[in-house]
Structures are given as structure tokens and as C-alpha cells.
Design a protein around this motif. Structure first.
Motif, PDB file in Angstrom:
ATOM      1  N   VAL A 287       0.837  -1.200   0.000  1.00  0.00           N
ATOM      2  CA  VAL A 287       0.000   0.000   0.000  1.00  0.00           C
ATOM      3  C   VAL A 287       0.872   1.249   0.000  1.00  0.00           C
ATOM      4  CG1 VAL A 287      -1.669   1.339   1.356  1.00  0.00           C
ATOM      5  CG2 VAL A 287      -1.972  -1.130   1.075  1.00  0.00           C
ATOM      6  N   ALA A 288       1.938   1.238   0.803  1.00  0.00           N
ATOM      7  CA  ALA A 288       2.851   2.388   0.846  1.00  0.00           C
ATOM      8  C   ALA A 288       3.476   2.648  -0.520  1.00  0.00           C
ATOM      9  CB  ALA A 288       3.940   2.145   1.889  1.00  0.00           C
ATOM     10  N   ALA A 289       3.901   1.589  -1.197  1.00  0.00           N
ATOM     11  CA  ALA A 289       4.522   1.752  -2.516  1.00  0.00           C
ATOM     12  C   ALA A 289       3.533   2.346  -3.515  1.00  0.00           C
ATOM     13  CB  ALA A 289       5.042   0.409  -3.009  1.00  0.00           C
ATOM     14  N   GLU A 290       2.278   1.944  -3.433  1.00  0.00           N
ATOM     15  CA  GLU A 290       1.269   2.494  -4.337  1.00  0.00           C
ATOM     16  C   GLU A 290       1.032   3.977  -4.048  1.00  0.00           C
ATOM     17  OE1 GLU A 290      -1.729   3.274  -7.045  1.00  0.00           O
ATOM     18  OE2 GLU A 290      -0.120   1.794  -7.008  1.00  0.00           O
ATOM     19  N   GLN A 291       1.023   4.348  -2.764  1.00  0.00           N
ATOM     20  CA  GLN A 291       0.844   5.751  -2.415  1.00  0.00           C
ATOM     21  C   GLN A 291       1.998   6.602  -2.943  1.00  0.00           C
ATOM     22  OE1 GLN A 291      -2.177   6.667  -0.837  1.00  0.00           O
ATOM     23  NE2 GLN A 291      -2.447   4.510  -1.358  1.00  0.00           N
ATOM     24  N   ARG A 293       3.954   5.827  -5.459  1.00  0.00           N
ATOM     25  CA  ARG A 293       3.866   5.869  -6.929  1.00  0.00           C
ATOM     26  C   ARG A 293       2.919   6.972  -7.372  1.00  0.00           C
ATOM     27  NH1 ARG A 293       0.677   5.229 -10.647  1.00  0.00           N
ATOM     28  NH2 ARG A 293      -1.002   4.537  -9.275  1.00  0.00           N
ATOM     29  N   GLN A 294       1.782   7.096  -6.691  1.00  0.00           N
ATOM     30  CA  GLN A 294       0.841   8.159  -7.018  1.00  0.00           C
ATOM     31  C   GLN A 294       1.496   9.531  -6.836  1.00  0.00           C
ATOM     32  OE1 GLN A 294      -2.724   7.597  -4.685  1.00  0.00           O
ATOM     33  NE2 GLN A 294      -2.992   5.485  -5.368  1.00  0.00           N
ATOM     34  N   THR A 300      -2.315  13.371  -5.749  1.00  0.00           N
ATOM     35  CA  THR A 300      -2.425  13.355  -4.291  1.00  0.00           C
ATOM     36  C   THR A 300      -2.682  11.911  -3.864  1.00  0.00           C
ATOM     37  OG1 THR A 300      -3.342  15.589  -4.208  1.00  0.00           O
ATOM     38  CG2 THR A 300      -3.715  14.178  -2.288  1.00  0.00           C
ATOM     39  N   PRO A 301      -1.817  11.315  -3.053  1.00  0.00           N
ATOM     40  CA  PRO A 301      -2.028   9.924  -2.640  1.00  0.00           C
ATOM     41  C   PRO A 301      -3.417   9.729  -2.036  1.00  0.00           C
ATOM     42  CG  PRO A 301       0.157  10.648  -1.998  1.00  0.00           C
ATOM     43  CD  PRO A 301      -0.559  11.862  -2.500  1.00  0.00           C
ATOM     44  N   THR A 302      -4.051   8.624  -2.370  1.00  0.00           N
ATOM     45  CA  THR A 302      -5.435   8.392  -1.936  1.00  0.00           C
ATOM     46  C   THR A 302      -5.562   8.275  -0.422  1.00  0.00           C
ATOM     47  OG1 THR A 302      -5.086   6.027  -2.332  1.00  0.00           O
ATOM     48  CG2 THR A 302      -6.135   7.291  -4.097  1.00  0.00           C
ATOM     49  N   ASN A 303      -4.472   7.920   0.260  1.00  0.00           N
ATOM     50  CA  ASN A 303      -4.523   7.746   1.714  1.00  0.00           C
ATOM     51  C   ASN A 303      -3.967   8.956   2.466  1.00  0.00           C
ATOM     52  OD1 ASN A 303      -5.592   5.235   1.315  1.00  0.00           O
ATOM     53  ND2 ASN A 303      -3.944   4.096   2.247  1.00  0.00           N
ATOM     54  N   THR A 304      -3.961  10.108   1.817  1.00  0.00           N
ATOM     55  CA  THR A 304      -3.434  11.313   2.463  1.00  0.00           C
ATOM     56  C   THR A 304      -4.227  11.652   3.715  1.00  0.00           C
ATOM     57  OG1 THR A 304      -2.577  12.186   0.384  1.00  0.00           O
ATOM     58  CG2 THR A 304      -2.943  13.769   2.166  1.00  0.00           C
ATOM     59  N   VAL A 305      -3.527  11.840   4.818  1.00  0.00           N
ATOM     60  CA  VAL A 305      -4.139  12.244   6.080  1.00  0.00           C
ATOM     61  C   VAL A 305      -4.025  13.756   6.253  1.00  0.00           C
ATOM     62  CG1 VAL A 305      -4.068  11.988   8.589  1.00  0.00           C
ATOM     63  CG2 VAL A 305      -3.574  10.019   7.114  1.00  0.00           C
TER      64      VAL A 305
END
Length: 311
Positions: A287-291, A293-294, A300-305
Motif C-alpha cells: 500500500v505504501a509503494a502504491e501511495q 507511486r501516485q 495526491t495519494p489516496t490515503n493522504t491524512v
């Protein structure tokens, strides 16, 4: 882009996955170190370690080029108050929905099928036929407070046991109730599952009034953060034997050996390990690698807090 990845064994898989991204330079670091090397200080991205993710908090001040902190946890409470305003904070939401939802289901079944009592009878060699009153999940109503990846995974798994689920989140939407409906829903459900993040709004949410609104013999399951529950209020309810609880997290944590929660009736406690199964670290790093990559692609990474804010 230079990315700091912990040098500990659990993070080896992450270093390999991230090294496959184009334009990435993976640099290993010791999360217990007091000082970073010159090479490490030039990092753009910091990934806290898989275990004990709070340990590198003190290194933030040594990273002048840092623009992004990528967590390997769904919870961001340990970092959100320390990441500077001009940095991005991203979590690993969704990575551990499977393992955590399995733990939640196993915890409910452990209490319903009376496994703690059965194990105690086993240790004394007692054949306790008809001496334990077990229950079934079929037909039970389960309230899931927190409608993220974990909450929905719990709902899907419970459907296989013919249980009825209701989800509550910070914002109402299709098939999800809003927080203003929560007090009225508590007394209508047999099980209350907590899968929500720890924020100023959720700290102490499960207080004496919340617990009193739960129906008699209800089960509280906490797989999120200990600070969401008022521990003293929970101990009081457990001592009355009106409700039961399954806790993977506590406040304080770790729970002191002499804490009354250990010996309260009707509670089972695990040491903050609901996500920990073989391969969980790889799930988190994927999941981290996908974030990342985005982020490299200018998205903007989909899991941005936390997004960059003006200082």
C-alpha cells in the motif's frame, strides 16, 4: 526521490518493493539512532518502521528536504501532531483490513462460544458438558463504529454468520449512519465494534454514557485505539457484569501488570496484535509503494491524512 526505509528485518520486504519504483533511491536507516548520516539527511520521504512506528519522531528535525511521511499503519495519531505543516502525511489504510477483521470476528466468537470458560475447565480436566451457556452470531445485530476498510471487511465477514450489521461514520452516506445517530443505535445492537481512528473528536467517545446506553449482555470490541474508550468507565461496567468486552488496545498501553482491567469479569485482552499475521508487513509496504507511486506521478495519494498547509 530519496526514501528512508528502516534497516530492521521486518522492513526488508519494503526496501525491495520500493526499489522497483522508477526514480527512487532507497536508503536504509536505524529507527533507534540519535543522529542521521549526511546521506540520510538528504531524504525526501520518511517511512517509519513496521514495528514501533513512533520511534523515529525525533529524526524529523534532521530532515531539511523532507516533504512526505508515509506510515505503515491505518492510524495516524502518533504522527499527525508532529509532522510539520509543509509536509504530507499518508497512511496505509486498507492494508490490514483482512487480518484485523479476522481478529474481530474471532474475538466475538470467543466470547459468544465461551472459550475462556472452556479453557479454564480444560486446565482442571473437567468435562463441562451443559455447564457453559454458549451463544450464536446468527440473528445478532452488530454496530460497527468506523466505516473504513476495516469496518466494511468486518461487515462482509459477519454476513456469512447471518448477523445483521449497521455502520456509523463521521459523515453519513449511503448505507452509513452519521455520528448524531449513534446514541440511539447503541441500545438496538448486541455487539459494538470500534474500528475508527483516534482523533480529538473520538478521544473518550466510549464514556460512561456510551456504555450505559448499550443493551444488557452486549459485547464491546475495540480494535482501533485505546484512547477511544474511557478505561475507568469500562472497568466499572465490566465489574457490574452487565456487558462484556474484547480489547486489542487499551489505555494505558501497554497495560500495567496490576491494572484492574486484567482481572475484570467478561473481558479478553490481546496485546495490540490484531494485524500481526505472517506477511502483514508486505501488505503494508505494498500500500505504501502504491501511495508513493501516485505521489511520483503528480497525484495526491489516496490515503493522504494531512496535505501540505501554509506555515
Amino acid at each position: 526521490m530519496r526514501i528512508l526505509v528502516s534497516s530492521e528485518p521486518d522492513d526488508e520486504v519494503g526496501a525491495g518493493l520500493l526499489a522497483q519504483l522508477p526514480g527512487v533511491d532507497v536508503v536504509r536507516y536505524d529507527p533507534t539512532a540519535a543522529e542521521l548520516t549526511a546521506e540520510q539527511r538528504g531524504a525526501d520521504v520518511l517511512i517509519p518502521p513496521y514495528r514501533g512506528s513512533h520511534r523515529p519522531l525525533g529524526l524529523l528535525a534532521q530532515l531539511p528536504k523532507l516533504s512526505y511521511v508515509q506510515l505503515l499503519t491505518a492510524g495516524a495519531d502518533e504522527w499527525s501532531g508532529d509532522v510539520p505543516a509543509d509536509k504530507i502525511l499518508v497512511n496505509a489504510r486498507g492494508a490490514v483490513a483482512g487480518p484485523v477483521s479476522e481478529w474481530i470476528l474471532s474475538a466475538i466468537l470467543t466470547l459468544y462460544r465461551q472459550w475462556p470458560d472452556l479453557v479454564r475447565f480444560q486446565t482442571t480436566g473437567t468435562w463441562a458438558h451443559r455447564r457453559v451457556e454458549a451463544d450464536t452470531l446468527a440473528g445478532k445485530r452488530v454496530l460497527i463504529v468506523g466505516a473504513g476498510a476495516i469496518g466494511w471487511a468486518v461487515a462482509r465477514r459477519l454476513s456469512a454468520f447471518d448477523a445483521e450489521t449497521t455502520l456509523v461514520a463521521s459523515t453519513a452516506r449511503a448505507d452509513v449512519h452519521g455520528p448524531d445517530e449513534l446514541p440511539a443505535l447503541l441500545g438496538e445492537h448486541d455487539v459494538v465494534v470500534l474500528t475508527l481512528p483516534l482523533t480529538p473528536a473520538t478521544t473518550g467517545l466510549v464514556d460512561a454514557d456510551f456504555l450505559a446506553a448499550m443493551r444488557d449482555d452486549a459485547v464491546l470490541v475495540n480494535a482501533s485505539r485505546g484512547g477511544i474508550v474511557d478505561t475507568d468507565a469500562l472497568v466499572s461496567e465490566l465489574k457490574s457484569e452487565r456487558i462484556r468486552a474484547a480489547l486489542d488496545v487499551t489505555d494505558p498501553e501497554p497495560l500495567p501488570q496490576d491494572h484492574p482491567l486484567w482481572t475484570s469479569p467478561g473481558v479478553i485482552i490481546s496485546p495490540h496484535m490484531s494485524r500481526t499475521v505472517p506477511g502483514t508487513n508486505e501488505l503494508c509496504y505494498r500500500v505504501a509503494a502504491e501511495q508513493i507511486r501516485q505521489h511520483l506521478d503528480g497525484q495526491t495519494p489516496t490515503n493522504t491524512v494531512l496535505e501540505r498547509r501554509a506555515k
